[in-house]
Write an enzyme that holds these catalytic residues in place. Structure first.
Site, PDB file in Angstrom:
ATOM      1  N   ARG A 231       0.345 -11.603 -14.205  1.00  0.00           N
ATOM      2  CA  ARG A 231      -0.072 -12.443 -15.339  1.00  0.00           C
ATOM      3  C   ARG A 231      -0.228 -13.893 -14.923  1.00  0.00           C
ATOM      4  O   ARG A 231       0.520 -14.405 -14.096  1.00  0.00           O
ATOM      5  CB  ARG A 231       0.978 -12.321 -16.462  1.00  0.00           C
ATOM      6  N   HIS A 232      -1.228 -14.564 -15.515  1.00  0.00           N
ATOM      7  CA  HIS A 232      -1.393 -16.003 -15.307  1.00  0.00           C
ATOM      8  C   HIS A 232      -0.344 -16.740 -16.134  1.00  0.00           C
ATOM      9  O   HIS A 232      -0.048 -16.340 -17.258  1.00  0.00           O
ATOM     10  CB  HIS A 232      -2.804 -16.444 -15.723  1.00  0.00           C
ATOM     11  N   PRO A 233       0.234 -17.815 -15.614  1.00  0.00           N
ATOM     12  CA  PRO A 233       1.315 -18.484 -16.336  1.00  0.00           C
ATOM     13  C   PRO A 233       0.874 -19.270 -17.556  1.00  0.00           C
ATOM     14  O   PRO A 233       1.685 -19.513 -18.459  1.00  0.00           O
ATOM     15  CB  PRO A 233       1.914 -19.423 -15.290  1.00  0.00           C
ATOM     16  N   PHE A 238      -4.870 -12.783 -19.289  1.00  0.00           N
ATOM     17  CA  PHE A 238      -5.310 -13.050 -17.919  1.00  0.00           C
ATOM     18  C   PHE A 238      -4.361 -12.280 -17.026  1.00  0.00           C
ATOM     19  O   PHE A 238      -3.441 -12.829 -16.432  1.00  0.00           O
ATOM     20  CB  PHE A 238      -5.195 -14.562 -17.653  1.00  0.00           C
TER      21      PHE A 238
END
Length: 383
Positions: A231-233, A238
């Site tokens: 996962r994108h932070p 995303f």
């Protein structure tokens, strides 16, 4: 190979990966690279697997299109050959620990005085300055020390190395940037016109340079980020999401793309928990459950065309074999054909730099056997 750097001669003292990766890129761009190896076995990578017919495919893939001469830089006769090469060279690349070249009599001050046009690029673990400059380093060490391993993997999981040698490769790419910058500086009018310079690239520096938003998050919160899996932070959705048969990646980086995603999946777009990226990121796990409840009803091959048609960035989670077989990868000539020194065919990654004025052939010359080009090089030097 022909290319924009075809008038550049590179003498390559480097071994294993960071330096050889840099000189491979230069060779792909047309530079002539003469690999100077130690007589007792040559580049360490010649002994690294996988092997095909007794030849290292690892070495062949990184050293394609180069020439090889074996020299002992402590032996007077071989030093004379090396110095004759430097007389002709534009660039010298090494990845020794700092101080080694000076002990051999080839420190930067000595080189600059004798070969004023020479560009010397030194790629090392920690650079030429600082308290750790003489420490030994491999890719794993700088991945750990540079922080990238701390944000790789899954929460609560064991330390996880990035799956390729990103410490070496990043340093190699920055070395190419440094070399081409120094070549440009040498050629333009100004105080450094006609003169080379020293290019100092550290693997650890490269890892800090690619930390991207991890530094911004630390600056904003004062807390060190941790791993988040796929996962994108700070952008949601995303991440990787499960379908009925395999995971896919969806990257909806703004509100318009999220609305398009909801439309493609038949989801309502008015849930207040997901109204805006900040809200979606705060409720990332809940959003993942909502998305996967739909995605799990059909295989990946059902959803990917629908997402493409809606303009939502997405893609399959490919294996290496699947990635190399991808028609887009093939269309971009990113799988090229080379060979081992005995002629055995070998595939390798192509050059991602496409230039309108230069061809991008789908073949590359083979990597050399140790000392294979000695006779030709000595004849050329008149020795």
């Amino acid at each position: 190979m022909p290319g924009p750097l075809s008038d550049i001669l590179v003498i390559d003292l480097s071994r294993v990966l960071a330096g050889p990766y840099a000189t491979m890129v230069l060779a792909d761009l047309g530079a002539r690279v003469i690999k100077v190896e130690r007589p007792d076995g040559g580049d360490d990578a010649r002994a690294y697997g996988p092997f095909i017919g007794g030849h290292s495919a690892y070495f062949a893939s990184i050293n394609r299109g180069k020439q090889s001469i074996a020299l002992d830089l402590k032996a007077p006769d071989d030093r004379r050959i090396f110095e004759a090469l430097l007389e002709k060279a534009d660039v010298l690349v090494d990845n020794y620990r700092p101080g080694v070249m000076a002990r051999l009599g080839y420190g930067w001050e000595a080189l600059a005085a004798r070969y004023p046009r020479l560009i010397h690029a030194a790629t090392s673990g920690f650079g030429q300055t600082g308290p750790d400059s003489t420490k030994a380093a491999y890719d794993m060490v700088v991945q750990a020390m540079g922080g990238i391993m701390s944000v790789t993997g899954h929460p609560g999981g064991p330390p996880t190395r990035v799956g390729t040698s990103i410490g070496d490769i990043t340093a190699g790419l920055f070395t190419v940037i440094g070399i081409t910058t120094a070549l440009h500086d040498r050629g333009r009018t100004g105080p450094n016109h006609g003169r080379g310079q020293f290019v100092d690239v550290a693997m650890l520096d490269g890892q800090i340079a690619i930390l991207e938003n991890a530094i911004a998050r630390y600056a904003a919160t004062g807390e060190s980020p941790g791993p988040l899996g796929a996962r994108h932070p700070s952008i949601t959705p995303f991440a990787a999401y499960s379908c009925a048969d395999a995971p896919i990646v969806i990257a909806a980086g703004n509100d318009q793309l999220f609305a398009a995603l909801c439309g493609a999946l038949g989801l309502p777009g008015d849930d207040p928990r997901f109204a805006g990226n900040e809200a979606r990121t705060a409720h990332a796990e809940e959003l993942s459950a909502v998305l996967e409840a739909v995605l799990l009803t059909q295989p990946a091959a059902h959803w990917l065309p629908l997402l493409d048609a809606a303009g939502v960035p997405s893609g399959p989670l490919n294996t290496i074999g699947q990635a190399l077989a991808n028609p887009q990868v093939k269309a971009r000539n990113m799988v090229v054909h080379t060979s081992l020194p005995d002629g055995t065919p070998l595939i390798a990654a192509g050059n991602p730099i496409k230039l309108s004025a230069h061809a991008d052939p789908d073949t590359r010359p083979p990597a050399p056997d140790l000392d294979a080009d000695r006779a030709a090089i000595l004849k050329e030097l008149g020795l």
